[in-house]
Design a protein around this motif. Structure first.
Motif, mmCIF file in Angstrom:
data_model
loop_
_atom_site.group_PDB
_atom_site.id
_atom_site.type_symbol
_atom_site.label_atom_id
_atom_site.label_comp_id
_atom_site.label_asym_id
_atom_site.label_seq_id
_atom_site.Cartn_x
_atom_site.Cartn_y
_atom_site.Cartn_z
ATOM 1 N N GLN A 152 47.671 -18.048 42.829
ATOM 2 C CA GLN A 152 46.471 -17.220 42.707
ATOM 3 C C GLN A 152 45.866 -17.031 44.095
ATOM 4 O OE1 GLN A 152 43.337 -18.990 40.354
ATOM 5 N NE2 GLN A 152 42.345 -17.024 40.014
ATOM 6 N N PRO A 153 45.378 -15.822 44.409
ATOM 7 C CA PRO A 153 44.688 -15.663 45.681
ATOM 8 C C PRO A 153 43.321 -16.342 45.644
ATOM 9 C CG PRO A 153 44.669 -13.589 44.458
ATOM 10 C CD PRO A 153 45.474 -14.563 43.652
ATOM 11 N N GLY A 154 42.925 -16.882 46.777
ATOM 12 C CA GLY A 154 41.594 -17.464 46.955
ATOM 13 C C GLY A 154 40.977 -16.883 48.216
ATOM 14 N N LEU A 155 39.731 -16.469 48.101
ATOM 15 C CA LEU A 155 39.053 -15.765 49.189
ATOM 16 C C LEU A 155 37.770 -16.495 49.510
ATOM 17 C CD1 LEU A 155 39.570 -12.399 47.401
ATOM 18 C CD2 LEU A 155 41.016 -13.360 49.183
ATOM 19 N N CYS A 156 37.595 -16.852 50.770
ATOM 20 C CA CYS A 156 36.400 -17.596 51.170
ATOM 21 C C CYS A 156 35.697 -16.914 52.327
ATOM 22 C CB CYS A 156 36.772 -18.994 51.649
ATOM 23 S SG CYS A 156 37.268 -20.118 50.356
ATOM 24 N N PHE A 157 34.386 -16.971 52.276
ATOM 25 C CA PHE A 157 33.561 -16.579 53.415
ATOM 26 C C PHE A 157 32.836 -17.826 53.924
ATOM 27 C CE2 PHE A 157 33.914 -11.989 53.761
ATOM 28 C CZ PHE A 157 34.662 -11.722 52.626
ATOM 29 N N PHE A 158 32.884 -18.010 55.235
ATOM 30 C CA PHE A 158 32.350 -19.216 55.878
ATOM 31 C C PHE A 158 31.228 -18.852 56.841
ATOM 32 C CE2 PHE A 158 36.816 -20.044 54.962
ATOM 33 C CZ PHE A 158 36.848 -21.346 54.519
ATOM 34 N N ASP A 168 33.183 -18.940 47.752
ATOM 35 C CA ASP A 168 34.584 -19.030 47.339
ATOM 36 C C ASP A 168 34.815 -18.151 46.107
ATOM 37 O OD1 ASP A 168 37.158 -20.089 47.280
ATOM 38 O OD2 ASP A 168 36.564 -21.863 46.147
ATOM 39 N N PHE A 169 35.839 -17.303 46.175
ATOM 40 C CA PHE A 169 36.140 -16.374 45.084
ATOM 41 C C PHE A 169 37.602 -16.529 44.659
ATOM 42 C CE2 PHE A 169 32.857 -14.234 47.643
ATOM 43 C CZ PHE A 169 31.939 -13.849 46.684
ATOM 44 N N TRP A 170 37.814 -16.454 43.343
ATOM 45 C CA TRP A 170 39.164 -16.582 42.762
ATOM 46 C C TRP A 170 39.430 -15.410 41.832
ATOM 47 C CZ3 TRP A 170 42.150 -20.163 44.857
ATOM 48 C CH2 TRP A 170 41.532 -21.235 45.515
ATOM 49 N N PRO A 171 39.949 -14.314 42.344
ATOM 50 C CA PRO A 171 40.244 -13.170 41.469
ATOM 51 C C PRO A 171 41.480 -13.426 40.599
ATOM 52 C CG PRO A 171 40.642 -12.628 43.795
ATOM 53 C CD PRO A 171 40.273 -14.072 43.742
#
Lengths: 125, 125
Positions: B87-93, B106-109
């Motif tokens: 699964q893709p995981g997308l984070c903004f720091f 943290d986002f998990w589409p």
């Protein structure tokens, strides 16, 4: 000098303004858009402008939460407001050497239930 | 000089290595983690290390697809491999002035069906 951050800021401003000429001018001729969640793909500037102009036939608005740019790459986090509510949208951009957008990878996460397996490790906000 | 890009690269390397000391050393004392899809939140270094070390009790691996850093901000796109698939995981720091990670969003589409309303405007890959 126009940075990747600036290009992506202009991209979202043009989309929000429905200024499809300005939007198209930011794109490489052979831009490729991909949505990994549906495995949808759009190739070429004209097709991609049309996808944006015609593919979302409801009243939508974009609020930029974050743009991060580094050399020829950038990422954005927007909130996409539509009649049924607001959803985050996350994009990763690759720019060509001339500063136009060559590739866009687009993600739309949705709400889900907190798994019980980690519920004891978090709080809710 | 350590950049936001470097810090995020080290963060994912430490997670993949289960090197929780190295992982914790990258975090501000009062780091805040948020997952907007579940509205879950974890505050503080110790709680956040524990969340990562104990919250995902299966064999997982991280492959970094993209890191973009700009000043005290960064974004990452990883592929998170687990027994049932990837699964893709997308984070903004957001980093503090000392270069430690102060905030993570943290986002998990997940996969979804292509809407019929735009099916004529795309191809599949």
């Amino acid at each position: 000098m126009t940075t990747a951050h600036d290009v992506v800021a202009a991209y979202w401003a043009a989309a929000e303004a429905r200024d499809w000429d300005a939007f198209g001018a930011l794109l490489a001729d052979d831009v490729v858009y991909r949505g990994p969640q549906t495995r949808e793909q759009v190739r070429g500037r004209d097709a991609y402008v049309r996808f944006n102009a015609e593919g979302f036939a409801f009243d939508w608005h974009i609020r930029v939460q974050r743009i991060v740019g580094e050399q020829l790459r950038a990422a954005s986090w927007i909130e996409f407001a539509r009649p049924e509510g607001t959803q985050p949208g996350l994009c990763f951009f690759d720019l060509a050497d001339d500063g136009r957008i060559a590739q866009i990878t687009d993600f739309w996460p949705e709400q889900y239930e907190l798994p019980a397996s980690r519920a004891h490790l978090v709080e809710r906000y």
